[in-house]
Design an enzyme around this catalytic site. Structure first.
Site, PDB file in Angstrom:
ATOM      1  N   ARG A 195      -1.101   9.019   0.108  1.00  0.00           N
ATOM      2  CA  ARG A 195      -2.449   9.387   0.537  1.00  0.00           C
ATOM      3  C   ARG A 195      -2.839   8.496   1.711  1.00  0.00           C
ATOM      4  O   ARG A 195      -2.700   7.268   1.645  1.00  0.00           O
ATOM      5  CB  ARG A 195      -3.456   9.191  -0.596  1.00  0.00           C
ATOM      6  CG  ARG A 195      -4.783   9.928  -0.380  1.00  0.00           C
ATOM      7  CD  ARG A 195      -5.870   9.474  -1.329  1.00  0.00           C
ATOM      8  NE  ARG A 195      -6.413   8.193  -0.924  1.00  0.00           N
ATOM      9  CZ  ARG A 195      -6.478   7.119  -1.725  1.00  0.00           C
ATOM     10  NH1 ARG A 195      -6.010   7.180  -2.963  1.00  0.00           N
ATOM     11  NH2 ARG A 195      -6.998   5.988  -1.286  1.00  0.00           N
ATOM     12  N   ASN A 233      -1.439   4.898   1.235  1.00  0.00           N
ATOM     13  CA  ASN A 233      -1.262   4.478  -0.147  1.00  0.00           C
ATOM     14  C   ASN A 233      -0.037   5.176  -0.718  1.00  0.00           C
ATOM     15  O   ASN A 233      -0.042   6.407  -0.868  1.00  0.00           O
ATOM     16  CB  ASN A 233      -2.492   4.844  -0.980  1.00  0.00           C
ATOM     17  CG  ASN A 233      -3.763   4.234  -0.425  1.00  0.00           C
ATOM     18  OD1 ASN A 233      -4.109   3.114  -0.743  1.00  0.00           O
ATOM     19  ND2 ASN A 233      -4.452   4.972   0.429  1.00  0.00           N
ATOM     20  N   GLU A 247      -4.926   3.172   6.394  1.00  0.00           N
ATOM     21  CA  GLU A 247      -3.718   2.778   5.679  1.00  0.00           C
ATOM     22  C   GLU A 247      -3.135   3.968   4.932  1.00  0.00           C
ATOM     23  O   GLU A 247      -3.796   4.997   4.752  1.00  0.00           O
ATOM     24  CB  GLU A 247      -4.015   1.655   4.686  1.00  0.00           C
ATOM     25  CG  GLU A 247      -4.982   2.041   3.583  1.00  0.00           C
ATOM     26  CD  GLU A 247      -5.265   0.893   2.624  1.00  0.00           C
ATOM     27  OE1 GLU A 247      -4.564  -0.121   2.674  1.00  0.00           O
ATOM     28  OE2 GLU A 247      -6.193   1.049   1.810  1.00  0.00           O
ATOM     29  N   SER A 301      -7.054  -0.866  -3.048  1.00  0.00           N
ATOM     30  CA  SER A 301      -8.287  -0.611  -3.803  1.00  0.00           C
ATOM     31  C   SER A 301      -9.476  -1.426  -3.298  1.00  0.00           C
ATOM     32  O   SER A 301     -10.380  -1.754  -4.064  1.00  0.00           O
ATOM     33  CB  SER A 301      -8.082  -0.880  -5.296  1.00  0.00           C
ATOM     34  OG  SER A 301      -7.246   0.102  -5.861  1.00  0.00           O
ATOM     35  N   ASP A 327      -5.778   7.174   4.340  1.00  0.00           N
ATOM     36  CA  ASP A 327      -7.216   6.999   4.473  1.00  0.00           C
ATOM     37  C   ASP A 327      -7.602   6.844   5.941  1.00  0.00           C
ATOM     38  O   ASP A 327      -6.895   6.172   6.706  1.00  0.00           O
ATOM     39  CB  ASP A 327      -7.679   5.771   3.688  1.00  0.00           C
ATOM     40  CG  ASP A 327      -7.440   5.913   2.190  1.00  0.00           C
ATOM     41  OD1 ASP A 327      -7.405   7.061   1.713  1.00  0.00           O
ATOM     42  OD2 ASP A 327      -7.287   4.888   1.507  1.00  0.00           O
ATOM     43  N   TYR A 346     -13.704   3.800  -8.452  1.00  0.00           N
ATOM     44  CA  TYR A 346     -13.288   3.990  -9.835  1.00  0.00           C
ATOM     45  C   TYR A 346     -14.402   4.178 -10.858  1.00  0.00           C
ATOM     46  O   TYR A 346     -14.136   4.630 -11.974  1.00  0.00           O
ATOM     47  CB  TYR A 346     -12.392   2.809 -10.259  1.00  0.00           C
ATOM     48  CG  TYR A 346     -11.189   2.675  -9.366  1.00  0.00           C
ATOM     49  CD1 TYR A 346     -10.248   3.697  -9.287  1.00  0.00           C
ATOM     50  CD2 TYR A 346     -11.018   1.570  -8.553  1.00  0.00           C
ATOM     51  CE1 TYR A 346      -9.154   3.601  -8.449  1.00  0.00           C
ATOM     52  CE2 TYR A 346      -9.917   1.462  -7.709  1.00  0.00           C
ATOM     53  CZ  TYR A 346      -8.985   2.482  -7.661  1.00  0.00           C
ATOM     54  OH  TYR A 346      -7.919   2.384  -6.828  1.00  0.00           O
ATOM     55  N   GLY A 402      -4.109   6.544  -6.665  1.00  0.00           N
ATOM     56  CA  GLY A 402      -4.635   6.591  -8.022  1.00  0.00           C
ATOM     57  C   GLY A 402      -4.508   7.959  -8.672  1.00  0.00           C
ATOM     58  O   GLY A 402      -4.562   8.997  -8.004  1.00  0.00           O
ATOM     59  N   GLU A 428      -5.040  -5.004  -9.549  1.00  0.00           N
ATOM     60  CA  GLU A 428      -5.399  -3.618  -9.845  1.00  0.00           C
ATOM     61  C   GLU A 428      -4.890  -3.168 -11.213  1.00  0.00           C
ATOM     62  O   GLU A 428      -4.688  -1.983 -11.453  1.00  0.00           O
ATOM     63  CB  GLU A 428      -4.868  -2.706  -8.737  1.00  0.00           C
ATOM     64  CG  GLU A 428      -5.455  -3.008  -7.374  1.00  0.00           C
ATOM     65  CD  GLU A 428      -4.848  -2.162  -6.280  1.00  0.00           C
ATOM     66  OE1 GLU A 428      -4.974  -0.930  -6.348  1.00  0.00           O
ATOM     67  OE2 GLU A 428      -4.243  -2.725  -5.349  1.00  0.00           O
TER      68      GLU A 428
END
Length: 310
Positions: A255, A273, A271, A147, A257, A216, A277, A20
């Protein structure tokens, strides 16, 4: 915690050597610019194995802003370096970062906390490629990547398993996580400190799921904020995001998800994070703005929150 004085030197760790890297460069550049606008002296450092320690010792920062993504930056390794050097840093500490990065270990903690997750198993790569580990539809993903790197979806009725994993050992290692596929919508919710923010419904364009390109590329996805979902589901997302953050022992910003099957009324956590990002298309700055917090205010809060022994 008292306000960190402006003109504090902040080392922004970006780039790195994970899969990443490019996303981390983008996040780090955006954070560096925002920190400068907020009045800090921001010094970007491209984190490399051979030079990360010497660069930190050269810059002598008051705070390190960890803008790295993926292995080594997000899994607790970078946090361990900063702990050793006793440099206050942003985001989660060593243990929480490593647990969050390992999808199966984090799931065990989520189950213990009553947080809903999809059934899954760890399977040797050879077995994943040889036959279906579970009845399709299912998802094959690396145990410790982010990602959507290396993710494969095996659709219902698929005749053959995923053989591509055998050529992706550098991403997967020896095993893959095989997880029941949850149809429906992709939702996400950020936590800042001890507060869960809003919920975004992510509508991907192109592939139909929230892959690397959708995450992205400009225009790769549409973010519906606030998510147009039942009130009880919206509240559940915020509740589980904070519960997952706490179950892992996260600090700063995270964050979570979700997948939400609106036809069956099933909501599951995918998961957490710990290094979400911070690019121009990223979700956390958007969620913070919706809550009335500018990008500059968000990164300032993260610097204020920085510490060691996290």
């Amino acid at each position: 915690m008292s306000r960190v004085p402006s003109k504090t030197t902040v080392a922004v760790l970006l780039g790195g050597w994970s899969a990443e890297r490019e996303v981390s460069l983008s996040s780090g550049k955006a954070c560096t610019a925002a920190l400068e606008r907020a009045g800090f002296k921001a010094v970007p450092i491209d984190a490399q194995r051979e030079t990360i320690v010497s660069e930190l010792q050269r810059v002598k920062p008051d705070v390190a802003f960890n803008a790295l993504h993926g292995k080594w930056g997000e899994d607790g390794c970078c946090a361990a370096i900063l702990e050793t050097l006793q440099i206050p840093y942003t985001h989660s500490g060593v243990l929480a970062s490593s647990l969050a990065m390992h999808k199966e270990k984090s799931k065990a903690l989520f189950r213990a906390a009553g947080i809903p997750v999809a059934e899954s198993m760890l399977v040797p790569l050879e077995e994943v490629a040889k036959s279906h580990p579970m009845k399709p539809p299912y998802v094959v993903k690396p145990v410790a990547e982010g990602s959507s790197v290396g993710v494969h979806i095996v659709c219902e009725g698929a005749n053959t398993p995923v053989t591509a994993v055998l050529s992706e050992r550098a991403v997967f290692g020896s095993h893959a996580m095989v997880e029941r596929f949850i149809p429906g919508r992709e939702l996400t919710c950020a936590v800042v400190g001890d507060t869960a923010l809003g919920v975004i419904d992510i509508v991907s364009r192109g592939s139909g799921w929230y892959d690397y390109e959708a995450k992205y590329a400009p225009g790769g996805s549409q973010h519906i904020l606030p998510a147009q979902i039942p009130t009880d589901v919206y509240k559940a997302c915020r509740h589980y995001a904070l519960a997952a953050h706490d179950a892992l022992g996260c600090r700063g910003v995270s964050r979570t998800d979700f997948r939400y099957d609106d036809s069956a009324g099933e909501l599951i956590v995918l998961e957490v994070n710990t290094q979400p990002g911070m690019t121009g298309t990223s979700l956390v700055p958007e969620l913070a703005a919706h809550a009335g917090q500018s990008y500059e205010a968000l990164v300032t809060w993260m610097v204020d929150d920085a510490s060691v022994d996290r």
